[in-house]
Design an enzyme around this catalytic site. Structure first.
Site, short mmCIF file in Angstrom:
data_model
loop_
_atom_site.label_atom_id
_atom_site.label_comp_id
_atom_site.label_asym_id
_atom_site.label_seq_id
_atom_site.Cartn_x
_atom_site.Cartn_y
_atom_site.Cartn_z
N THR A 427 0.77 -1.24 0.00
CA THR A 427 0.00 0.00 0.00
C THR A 427 0.80 1.30 0.00
O THR A 427 1.98 1.33 0.31
CB THR A 427 -1.05 0.09 1.13
OG1 THR A 427 -0.41 0.14 2.37
CG2 THR A 427 -2.00 -1.06 1.09
N GLU A 471 -3.95 -9.47 -4.29
CA GLU A 471 -4.92 -9.07 -3.25
C GLU A 471 -5.74 -10.22 -2.70
O GLU A 471 -6.27 -10.13 -1.59
CB GLU A 471 -5.85 -8.00 -3.83
CG GLU A 471 -6.26 -6.96 -2.82
CD GLU A 471 -5.07 -6.16 -2.34
OE1 GLU A 471 -4.81 -6.19 -1.12
OE2 GLU A 471 -4.43 -5.50 -3.15
#
Length: 620
Positions: A427, A471
């Protein structure tokens, strides 16, 4: 208007000095201490950040080139969303390990009237099911075994989400927002020390020939710091999206290249299909806002009340932060000021750790994609009700709880199994305020550092491309527990994995005026990094830079982890006396924050960026 210590204040200078001096102290774990949880990205050094003061508008981003691209868009008359698009496209190029068009994002936006939550989280392909990460032996796969390859790739959502937000709040043409990234991709950018350090430590990326040819030299070493790295393939992809919009990404040559990359992996193929890309839709959700009144040092509530707005499920960030801060405000130790050394005290760290363990217990049991998982007591805010937080705070005593149980809001009887702890990664965070009164907080990800280690290219004659996310490893690898009870965050087709991302906007509850935009990368520790910064500004009255500079700390339910070489040994010893297992490790947050304040009697935006990474604040 709230007053904050200005960047030139003695208080901040003293804190910065303590930040440097504290590097000589270290909470050394004993020989039998449990291992600290693995961190999303390696530490690559620390650089003191000055803090920034801006009058009209500001962009805080994880790389100077990205921040300047966003600032240039603002100077050209663009909105906060316009700037965010430009920043994200540049981050795809210059910070490929953390985010990009091959991943997903949560964007929280305020237009002066309302707060909107734009969900660009990845989704599981139609072929994915609960057994996705279970091996032939009936046991969960090893984490990196699952990550590397096509199996972990979810349907990317960032491009579609940004397009939706731009249609509502953009001021400049969509194509113009891609110009900075296209120019940098064609002309090249200098490899930064952080990117070099992460590539130097990387091994799995070299299994992909496209990524190897782009990031590494013929001798297998990464391109050195300062090397001008060009990415003509990414420039071509971005140009097509600039001209034709999201369809150029979700259909046609780019979509086919993503599908081929995931499905044709030689050892760990995935199920991504063209239909998954064509069906992807971003979701506009209701922001999760709640009142917060920090206690003062005497345990009495001050007059000021804030409204904290964050992202609802599938993110767990806002709920966990709201629970931690809410329980702390009801716990005596939670009112303790910073110590004489400018650091959180052992009593405060004890209260914080116990509050966070309770929050993470609820997170493990209840949190998942709201399109698949019903909230306890029929609404997610039941986890933030005052009576429920009162009950949770009563569980905190002077010593470490042997076990932190999940709660039962309004007598909820849960049929879910708690999700076992597993790593979370990746992130980047972006905070922006513009001259039109708009503001946003956006956290964006490809999950693990360098994602699934798959680089997509539509033309092998052009070097470079973009990385695909991993993810799906944010889902629980085990779909059920030993009793057969389902895990709320198990894999299901079309489902969005639970996240810890916590983009946050803070408002004066009485006037509705925006005070702050903040957030961080850091896997599950995002929750702790963001909470620390909110506490620093709202409870301890620090500037955003001073709040970010504070040492990191937190627990995911196991040991209490203190940022290595930032706390004195006496702090660790005092916590162990209370029963905590304490460990130290590098906690590489990447916090960004912009806060409304005053400088010499004039309104200003005060900006802060994390010294542990390369971020800056740009604007005017």
């Amino acid at each position: 208007m709230t007053r904050f210590t200005t960047p030139s204040s003695p208080r901040l200078l003293a804190l910065l000095l303590l930040f440097s001096l504290s590097l000589i102290g270290c909470a050394i774990p004993p020989a039998d201490a449990p291992a600290a949880p693995p961190q999303p990205e390696l530490a690559t050094g620390s650089n003191t950040k000055p803090g920034w003061t801006l009058r009209r508008q500001a962009v805080a981003a994880a790389n100077p080139l990205a921040a300047e691209a966003g600032a240039a868009i603002l100077r050209a008359g663009g909105s906060a969303v316009d700037a965010a698009v430009a920043v994200q496209m540049v981050l795809t190029l210059v910070e490929p390990q953390s985010s990009g068009i091959g991943g997903g994002a949560f964007l929280l936006h305020h237009d002066g009237r309302q707060v909107q939550a734009f969900d660009g989280r990845e989704t599981a392909p139609a072929e994915a099911g609960g057994q996705l990460f279970m091996g032939a032996d009936g046991k969960p796969m090893g984490f990196m075994e699952a990550v590397v390859g096509g199996r972990s790739v979810g349907v990317p959502g960032t491009v579609a989400m940004l397009s939706l937000a731009h249609r509502q709040h953009g001021k400049l043409p969509w194509a113009k927002l891609f110009e900075p990234a296209i120019a940098l991709a064609e002309n090249g950018f200098e490899v930064s020390p952080r990117l070099f350090g992460l590539l130097k430590a990387e091994t799995a990326l070299q299994t992909d020939p496209v990524a190897t040819a782009y990031f590494f030299q013929p001798d297998g070493q990464p391109h050195p710091v300062g090397h001008r790295l060009k990415n003509p393939e990414l420039a071509a992809v971005l140009r097509s999206i600039a001209i034709d919009g999201p369809n150029a990404f979700y259909r046609g040559a780019v979509a086919q290249a993503m599908v081929n990359k995931a499905r044709q992996h030689p050892t760990n193929p995935g199920g991504l299909a063209l239909g998954d890309l064509e069906r992807y839709r971003p979701v506009e959700r209701n922001a999760l806002c709640h009142a917060y009144t920090p206690p003062d040092a005497k345990g009495k509530a001050p007059a000021k009340e804030w409204s904290l707005c964050g992202f609802p499920p599938p993110s767990s960030g806002a709920l966990a932060i709201g629970q931690i801060l809410g329980v702390l405000a009801r716990t005596p130790g939670g009112a303790e000021p910073l110590g004489a050394d400018g650091l959180p005290t052992p009593g405060y760290l004890h209260a914080y750790t116990e509050a966070s363990r309770l929050a993470f217990a609820d997170r493990a049991l209840y949190l998942g994609d709201p399109d698949f998982v019903a909230p306890p007591a029929g609404r997610w805010t039941s986890l933030l009700d005052a009576r429920y937080l009162d009950e949770r705070a009563q569980l905190i005593g002077p010593a470490h709880m042997p076990q932190a149980p999940a709660g039962a809001p309004q007598g909820t009887v849960s049929a879910w199994a708690p999700m076992p702890e597993q790593p979370e990664y990746g992130t980047s965070h972006i905070s922006i305020v513009d001259a039109f009164g708009n503001a946003l907080a956006m956290t964006t990800t490809i999950e693990s550092g360098f994602g699934s280690r798959l680089m997509v290219s539509t033309d092998p004659s052009r070097p470079g491309g973009f990385l695909l996310n991993n993810e799906l490893t944010d889902f629980s690898f085990s779909p059920t527990d030993a009793q057969g009870r389902p895990v709320a965050n198990r894999v299901e087709p079309g489902k969005r994995p639970r996240s810890s991302m916590a983009p946050t906007l803070v408002f004066d509850k009485a006037s509705g005026q925006l005070l702050m935009s903040t957030g961080s990368p850091g896997g599950a520790f995002i929750i702790h990094y963001t909470a620390k910064t909110l506490l620093g500004v709202l409870q301890w009255g620090l500037t955003p830079q001073a709040a970010i500079d504070l040492p990191n700390f937190g627990s995911l339910g196991g040991p209490l982890v203190l940022e290595a070489e930032r706390f004195p040994q006496a702090t660790a010893d005092a916590l162990r006396e209370r029963g905590h297992k304490v460990n130290g490790t590098a906690l590489t947050s990447g916090l960004q924050a912009i806060v409304r304040g005053e400088v010499r009697g004039q309104p200003a935006w005060l900006g802060g960026a994390d010294p542990r990474r390369e971020g800056v604040v740009a604007g005017e």
